[in-house]
Design a protein around this motif. Structure first.
Motif, PDB file in Angstrom:
ATOM      1  N   PHE A 113      -9.037   2.110 -10.749  1.00  0.00           N
ATOM      2  CA  PHE A 113      -8.232   2.482 -11.823  1.00  0.00           C
ATOM      3  C   PHE A 113      -6.859   1.525 -11.866  1.00  0.00           C
ATOM      4  O   PHE A 113      -6.369   1.620 -10.688  1.00  0.00           O
ATOM      5  N   ARG A 114      -6.308   0.829 -13.020  1.00  0.00           N
ATOM      6  CA  ARG A 114      -5.118   0.115 -12.966  1.00  0.00           C
ATOM      7  C   ARG A 114      -4.553   0.569 -14.179  1.00  0.00           C
ATOM      8  O   ARG A 114      -4.757   0.737 -15.094  1.00  0.00           O
ATOM      9  N   SER A 115      -3.050   0.395 -13.958  1.00  0.00           N
ATOM     10  CA  SER A 115      -2.076   0.527 -14.747  1.00  0.00           C
ATOM     11  C   SER A 115      -0.793  -0.345 -14.648  1.00  0.00           C
ATOM     12  O   SER A 115      -0.158  -0.322 -13.386  1.00  0.00           O
ATOM     13  N   PRO A 116      -0.477  -0.954 -15.752  1.00  0.00           N
ATOM     14  CA  PRO A 116       0.838  -2.017 -15.473  1.00  0.00           C
ATOM     15  C   PRO A 116       2.015  -1.197 -15.685  1.00  0.00           C
ATOM     16  O   PRO A 116       2.206  -0.264 -16.633  1.00  0.00           O
ATOM     17  N   VAL A 153       0.700  -1.285   0.153  1.00  0.00           N
ATOM     18  CA  VAL A 153       0.007   0.020   0.027  1.00  0.00           C
ATOM     19  C   VAL A 153       0.744   1.314   0.069  1.00  0.00           C
ATOM     20  O   VAL A 153       1.867   1.471   0.916  1.00  0.00           O
ATOM     21  N   PHE A 154       0.728   2.247  -1.105  1.00  0.00           N
ATOM     22  CA  PHE A 154       1.785   3.301  -1.105  1.00  0.00           C
ATOM     23  C   PHE A 154       1.021   4.318  -0.568  1.00  0.00           C
ATOM     24  O   PHE A 154       1.505   5.454  -0.291  1.00  0.00           O
ATOM     25  N   THR A 155      -0.333   4.530  -0.563  1.00  0.00           N
ATOM     26  CA  THR A 155      -1.350   5.688  -0.052  1.00  0.00           C
ATOM     27  C   THR A 155      -2.538   5.210   0.464  1.00  0.00           C
ATOM     28  O   THR A 155      -3.037   4.311  -0.060  1.00  0.00           O
ATOM     29  N   GLY A 215      -4.319   3.254  -2.514  1.00  0.00           N
ATOM     30  CA  GLY A 215      -3.513   2.894  -3.543  1.00  0.00           C
ATOM     31  C   GLY A 215      -2.529   1.879  -3.451  1.00  0.00           C
ATOM     32  O   GLY A 215      -1.916   1.760  -2.150  1.00  0.00           O
ATOM     33  N   LEU A 216      -2.363   1.026  -4.176  1.00  0.00           N
ATOM     34  CA  LEU A 216      -1.501  -0.374  -3.927  1.00  0.00           C
ATOM     35  C   LEU A 216      -0.827  -0.852  -5.167  1.00  0.00           C
ATOM     36  O   LEU A 216      -1.488  -0.657  -6.204  1.00  0.00           O
TER      37      LEU A 216
END
Length: 245
Positions: free
Chosen positions: A195-198, A159-161, A168-169
């Motif tokens: 929302f996901r982004s690789p 988890v970054f936020t 956000g993770l």
């Protein structure tokens, strides 16, 4: 997940957050200041220009800016702020597409080089930057440092936020040097938006080798746009590479 599908109309329309987040003056101001300094009296080219978060204020500072952008919807959002004559944009992949002319500065901000999902594509991006630059020109990259020290054995996510209305993770695939960023937005109801982004994460040393393969050398690396010292504890870096003359 293809990049063309991720950066769609809905995402583009919701991307800008004027005055907050990555658009906050304390975030954007130092970046524009530094890029204007590096561009000098020359022209700048932004890879993955998006909606013009950086390009628009940089152009307002008097720096001629051209962009390359893969997403049509993101270009459309930019066009609501600046016309083609003010900020020309070439549609295409930043690793391969050629913009006309030569530049003293190419820049790629906010972790976007990691959107290229193979090492080969990332090396090609460096080589494409070199093709656009005058001798002695600079390529600037803003990129996070992989947070693998926070990933204990057997755990795949960090988890970054975490704040009201948002979590956000990142989930990691350490074998293939990949991660997927997951952004959850929610209110008091039972539904959440995802929302996901690789990404393919890159260590600073690997980034430096990519630069060397393309004819660059590292000129400076700082922890932020204001010139803070880069240390083992820094979560991100701004790296300036100079093309061999």
């Amino acid at each position: 997940m293809r990049q063309e599908d991720i950066w769609d109309v809905e995402t583009a329309q919701q991307y800008d957050t004027p005055g907050t987040g990555m658009f906050a003056p304390e975030v954007l101001g130092p970046a524009v200041d530094r890029l204007a300094e590096l561009a000098g009296d020359g022209r700048a080219l932004e890879f993955a220009i998006g909606t013009g978060r950086v390009a628009v204020p940089l152009a307002q500072r008097g720096v001629p800016v051209t962009g390359i952008e893969l997403s049509g919807p993101m270009i459309e959002q930019l066009r609501a702020k600046a016309g083609e004559e003010a900020i020309p944009v070439i549609a295409g992949d930043m690793a391969t597409i050629r913009a006309p002319g030569e530049y003293t500065l190419v820049y790629l901000v906010y972790n976007t080089i990691s959107n290229l999902l193979t090492q080969g594509e990332q090396v090609a991006c460096f080589r494409n930057a070199a093709r656009h630059l005058t001798p002695g020109g600079r390529f600037v990259i803003e990129l996070g440092v992989p947070e693998l020290r926070r990933l204990p054995p057997g755990q795949q996510a960090v988890v970054f936020t975490s704040e009201p209305g948002y979590i956000g993770l990142d989930t990691y695939d350490v074998l293939h040097q990949r991660l997927v960023s997951h952004h959850f937005y929610f209110d008091r109801g039972r539904q959440a938006q995802l929302f996901r982004s690789p990404h393919r994460y890159i260590w600073p040393a690997e980034l430096d080798l990519m630069a060397e393969l393309a004819g660059f050398e590292l000129e400076a690396r700082h922890a932020d746009w204001a010139g803070g010292e880069f240390t083992a504890e820094s979560g991100s870096h701004v790296s300036v590479y100079q093309l061999h003359q």
